[in-house]
Design a protein around this motif. Sequence first.
Motif, mmCIF file in Angstrom:
data_model
loop_
_atom_site.group_PDB
_atom_site.id
_atom_site.type_symbol
_atom_site.label_atom_id
_atom_site.label_comp_id
_atom_site.label_asym_id
_atom_site.label_seq_id
_atom_site.Cartn_x
_atom_site.Cartn_y
_atom_site.Cartn_z
ATOM 1 N N CYS A 45 0.803 -1.218 0.000
ATOM 2 C CA CYS A 45 0.000 0.000 0.000
ATOM 3 C C CYS A 45 0.841 1.275 0.000
ATOM 4 O O CYS A 45 0.303 2.375 -0.142
ATOM 5 N N ALA A 46 2.138 1.131 0.133
ATOM 6 C CA ALA A 46 3.032 2.286 0.292
ATOM 7 C C ALA A 46 2.958 3.230 -0.908
ATOM 8 O O ALA A 46 2.910 2.809 -2.064
ATOM 9 N N GLY A 47 2.926 4.520 -0.611
ATOM 10 C CA GLY A 47 2.960 5.541 -1.648
ATOM 11 C C GLY A 47 1.627 5.831 -2.297
ATOM 12 O O GLY A 47 1.545 6.669 -3.197
ATOM 13 N N LEU A 48 0.574 5.169 -1.856
ATOM 14 C CA LEU A 48 -0.758 5.402 -2.419
ATOM 15 C C LEU A 48 -1.619 6.141 -1.414
ATOM 16 O O LEU A 48 -1.410 6.029 -0.215
ATOM 17 N N GLU A 49 -2.583 6.874 -1.920
ATOM 18 C CA GLU A 49 -3.537 7.556 -1.036
ATOM 19 C C GLU A 49 -4.943 7.179 -1.478
ATOM 20 O O GLU A 49 -5.411 6.116 -1.133
ATOM 21 N N VAL A 50 -5.597 8.045 -2.247
ATOM 22 C CA VAL A 50 -6.971 7.759 -2.656
ATOM 23 C C VAL A 50 -7.041 6.501 -3.536
ATOM 24 O O VAL A 50 -8.079 5.850 -3.593
ATOM 25 N N GLU A 51 -5.922 6.141 -4.174
ATOM 26 C CA GLU A 51 -5.909 4.944 -5.023
ATOM 27 C C GLU A 51 -6.149 3.663 -4.214
ATOM 28 O O GLU A 51 -6.512 2.640 -4.763
ATOM 29 N N LEU A 52 -5.952 3.748 -2.900
ATOM 30 C CA LEU A 52 -6.164 2.581 -2.044
ATOM 31 C C LEU A 52 -7.593 2.061 -2.120
ATOM 32 O O LEU A 52 -7.840 0.890 -1.852
ATOM 33 N N ALA A 53 -8.529 2.917 -2.479
ATOM 34 C CA ALA A 53 -9.933 2.507 -2.566
ATOM 35 C C ALA A 53 -10.323 2.045 -3.964
ATOM 36 O O ALA A 53 -11.476 1.661 -4.187
ATOM 37 N N GLN A 54 -9.400 2.059 -4.908
ATOM 38 C CA GLN A 54 -9.717 1.610 -6.271
ATOM 39 C C GLN A 54 -10.091 0.136 -6.242
ATOM 40 O O GLN A 54 -9.382 -0.689 -5.684
#
Length: 181
Positions: A45-54
């Motif tokens: 999950c490192a380095g991701l933000e809103v993309e975590l919910a994709q």
Amino acid sequence: MTQRRAEIWAEAGSEARFEGRATGDERGVVIDFLAAQRKTLELKCAGLEVELAQRSVEPSTLSLIGLVRHLADVERRWFRRALAGEDAPALFSSEDQPDGDFDNAESDPASIAAAWQAWRDEVAFANQFVAESPHLDVEGSDSWRGTISLRWVLIHMIEEYARHNGHADLLRERIDGTIGV
């Protein structure tokens, strides 16, 4: 020269998660294996933000932040409820929404931060419970499995993380092409 997929991406220091004990007592080895699996989830999950919910692909609601939420609930179930005997309902799912950990995962920063904090809190509780347990034969009770031991829970948690880290591999690759470790 062709590389193995796992060699293409390796965040600096990512291999350090596997430097746990390979010999010695069962307790130490199992604790280190679980720690490595937890660290793997963080690395995926490192380095991701809103993309975590994709989401993965329709009709699935599987997402990286959904996995974080799910694993927070899994940690809570086994360590707080089954082993410690606490009245600790799931944080992200319920009888009415059994897949709420995935279905209700949102991309806003506050929801993502709350999911990570819940996961970290549950991991901290689990780590403290394990550290304070006199042995791996400490028992608890679960509605699904009946009487369970700390040993069984630790091994089950390794399996749970390993399976979901495989999902995280595919989700991360779909998001930004990152593959490997």
